[in-house]
Design a protein around this motif. Structure first.
Motif, PDB file in Angstrom:
ATOM      1  N   ALA A  10      62.501  -7.413 -28.286  1.00  0.00           N
ATOM      2  CA  ALA A  10      63.795  -7.569 -28.956  1.00  0.00           C
ATOM      3  C   ALA A  10      64.310  -8.994 -28.781  1.00  0.00           C
ATOM      4  O   ALA A  10      64.814  -9.603 -29.728  1.00  0.00           O
ATOM      5  N   ASN A  11      64.154  -9.533 -27.586  1.00  0.00           N
ATOM      6  CA  ASN A  11      64.568 -10.918 -27.332  1.00  0.00           C
ATOM      7  C   ASN A  11      63.752 -11.902 -28.166  1.00  0.00           C
ATOM      8  O   ASN A  11      64.242 -12.982 -28.507  1.00  0.00           O
ATOM      9  N   ASP A  58      54.770 -15.445 -28.310  1.00  0.00           N
ATOM     10  CA  ASP A  58      55.088 -16.542 -27.388  1.00  0.00           C
ATOM     11  C   ASP A  58      55.860 -15.968 -26.210  1.00  0.00           C
ATOM     12  O   ASP A  58      56.934 -15.400 -26.372  1.00  0.00           O
ATOM     13  N   SER A  59      55.311 -16.123 -25.003  1.00  0.00           N
ATOM     14  CA  SER A  59      55.908 -15.468 -23.839  1.00  0.00           C
ATOM     15  C   SER A  59      56.950 -16.309 -23.110  1.00  0.00           C
ATOM     16  O   SER A  59      57.607 -15.823 -22.197  1.00  0.00           O
ATOM     17  N   ARG A  60      57.152 -17.556 -23.503  1.00  0.00           N
ATOM     18  CA  ARG A  60      58.067 -18.413 -22.746  1.00  0.00           C
ATOM     19  C   ARG A  60      59.485 -17.852 -22.778  1.00  0.00           C
ATOM     20  O   ARG A  60      59.932 -17.260 -23.758  1.00  0.00           O
ATOM     21  N   GLN A  61      60.189 -18.057 -21.695  1.00  0.00           N
ATOM     22  CA  GLN A  61      61.557 -17.593 -21.568  1.00  0.00           C
ATOM     23  C   GLN A  61      62.563 -18.742 -21.602  1.00  0.00           C
ATOM     24  O   GLN A  61      63.751 -18.524 -21.838  1.00  0.00           O
ATOM     25  N   THR A  62      62.094 -19.946 -21.346  1.00  0.00           N
ATOM     26  CA  THR A  62      62.965 -21.112 -21.350  1.00  0.00           C
ATOM     27  C   THR A  62      62.486 -22.089 -22.415  1.00  0.00           C
ATOM     28  O   THR A  62      61.299 -22.402 -22.482  1.00  0.00           O
ATOM     29  N   TYR A  63      63.406 -22.554 -23.240  1.00  0.00           N
ATOM     30  CA  TYR A  63      63.082 -23.416 -24.372  1.00  0.00           C
ATOM     31  C   TYR A  63      63.693 -24.805 -24.173  1.00  0.00           C
ATOM     32  O   TYR A  63      64.872 -24.920 -23.811  1.00  0.00           O
ATOM     33  N   GLU A  87      69.774 -22.283 -38.271  1.00  0.00           N
ATOM     34  CA  GLU A  87      69.138 -21.760 -39.475  1.00  0.00           C
ATOM     35  C   GLU A  87      67.845 -22.501 -39.812  1.00  0.00           C
ATOM     36  O   GLU A  87      67.063 -22.049 -40.641  1.00  0.00           O
ATOM     37  N   LEU A  88      67.612 -23.641 -39.145  1.00  0.00           N
ATOM     38  CA  LEU A  88      66.389 -24.413 -39.355  1.00  0.00           C
ATOM     39  C   LEU A  88      65.268 -23.978 -38.408  1.00  0.00           C
ATOM     40  O   LEU A  88      64.147 -24.461 -38.520  1.00  0.00           O
ATOM     41  N   LEU A  89      65.585 -23.073 -37.486  1.00  0.00           N
ATOM     42  CA  LEU A  89      64.670 -22.725 -36.403  1.00  0.00           C
ATOM     43  C   LEU A  89      64.235 -21.264 -36.498  1.00  0.00           C
ATOM     44  O   LEU A  89      64.896 -20.443 -37.138  1.00  0.00           O
ATOM     45  N   PRO A  90      63.117 -20.904 -35.850  1.00  0.00           N
ATOM     46  CA  PRO A  90      62.653 -19.508 -35.872  1.00  0.00           C
ATOM     47  C   PRO A  90      63.695 -18.562 -35.289  1.00  0.00           C
ATOM     48  O   PRO A  90      64.508 -18.962 -34.437  1.00  0.00           O
ATOM     49  N   PRO A  91      63.697 -17.297 -35.699  1.00  0.00           N
ATOM     50  CA  PRO A  91      64.736 -16.362 -35.259  1.00  0.00           C
ATOM     51  C   PRO A  91      64.768 -16.105 -33.754  1.00  0.00           C
ATOM     52  O   PRO A  91      65.819 -15.787 -33.204  1.00  0.00           O
ATOM     53  N   ASP A  92      63.625 -16.265 -33.067  1.00  0.00           N
ATOM     54  CA  ASP A  92      63.639 -16.013 -31.623  1.00  0.00           C
ATOM     55  C   ASP A  92      64.447 -17.052 -30.854  1.00  0.00           C
ATOM     56  O   ASP A  92      64.901 -16.796 -29.745  1.00  0.00           O
TER      57      ASP A  92
END
Length: 232
Positions: A10-11, A58-63, A87-92
């Motif tokens: 979900a995240n 993608d398993s990363r939790q910190t971007y 809105e320019l970035l992926p939904p996650d």
């Protein structure tokens, strides 16, 4: 890090918990190559591999991300009147709590950092780390020698805002580079205005060691490299 499978997905913007449950019921979710059967199964991230419909999650939790921001977008998570950089970035990015680090004006282009690491973001924007930010400016009018001197010494704006000393290089008439260590409200535009000019185009080129390299087109984004992270 241990997480529930349904919370993890979900995240990662695969839908609500209910929608994720349906994906699991359909046998579309696999953990280490084995079909997952329980929505509440515990997974270890990033050690375990999760796929949905054959695609690796993608398993990363910190971007830590850099974006070449186009004009016309506001640096906000949501806005009722204008499109946002999210809105320019992926939904996650949104579901994982990624937000702009500082801001650029709606009509300003160039380098914008984003992260969901609040501690790191605070260090970047609070001005205490003395991180230089380089801007390219196009302006109308003529900058006075006295005004340029005030900018380089630390200009006091009309409303009483005290700016730190900045470096200003005139590239050619009507074009310049300016380096500041702060991010006060409309700071570059106000500094140039106080020196006799009017900014007609503004683009941020660098934040510390981070540049627009690899982001040739407006709207392009990429992870900040480990090398640049270490230099900040």
């Amino acid at each position: 890090m241990r997480l529930r499978l349904d919370k993890f997905l979900a995240n990662k913007a695969f839908g609500s918990r209910k929608e994720v449950y349906h994906l699991i019921k359909q046998g579309l979710v696999m953990v280490d190559g084995v079909v997952a059967s329980k929505k509440d199964m515990s997974i270890q991230i990033p050690e375990q591999t999760i796929t949905v419909n054959g695609e690796l999650v993608d398993s990363r939790q910190t971007y830590y991300v850099k974006l070449n921001k186009p004009a016309g977008y506001v640096c906000a998570v949501e806005d009722a009147r204008h499109p946002t950089v999210m809105e320019l970035l992926p939904p996650d990015f949104l579901t994982m709590g990624v937000v702009p680090v500082g801001r650029l004006d709606k009509d300003t282009e160039g380098l914008l950092l984003l992260s969901n690491d609040g501690v790191w973001a605070h260090k970047i924007i609070n001005g205490k780390k003395h991180i230089p930010k380089t801007y390219y400016i196009e302006y109308a009018g003529e900058l006075s020698e006295e005004g340029i001197g005030r900018i380089t010494e630390g200009i006091l704006l009309g409303d009483g805002t005290q700016c730190k000393p900045a470096s200003l290089e005139i590239v050619e008439p009507g074009k310049a580079h300016i380096v500041i260590e702060e991010g006060k409200y409309h700071q570059v535009k106000r500094m140039i205005g106080a020196a006799g000019g009017e900014v007609t185009y503004l683009k941020r080129l660098t934040v510390g060691p981070i540049t627009l390299k690899g982001l040739e087109n407006l709207g392009d984004f990429a992870d900040i490299s480990a090398e640049d992270m270490e230099k900040l």
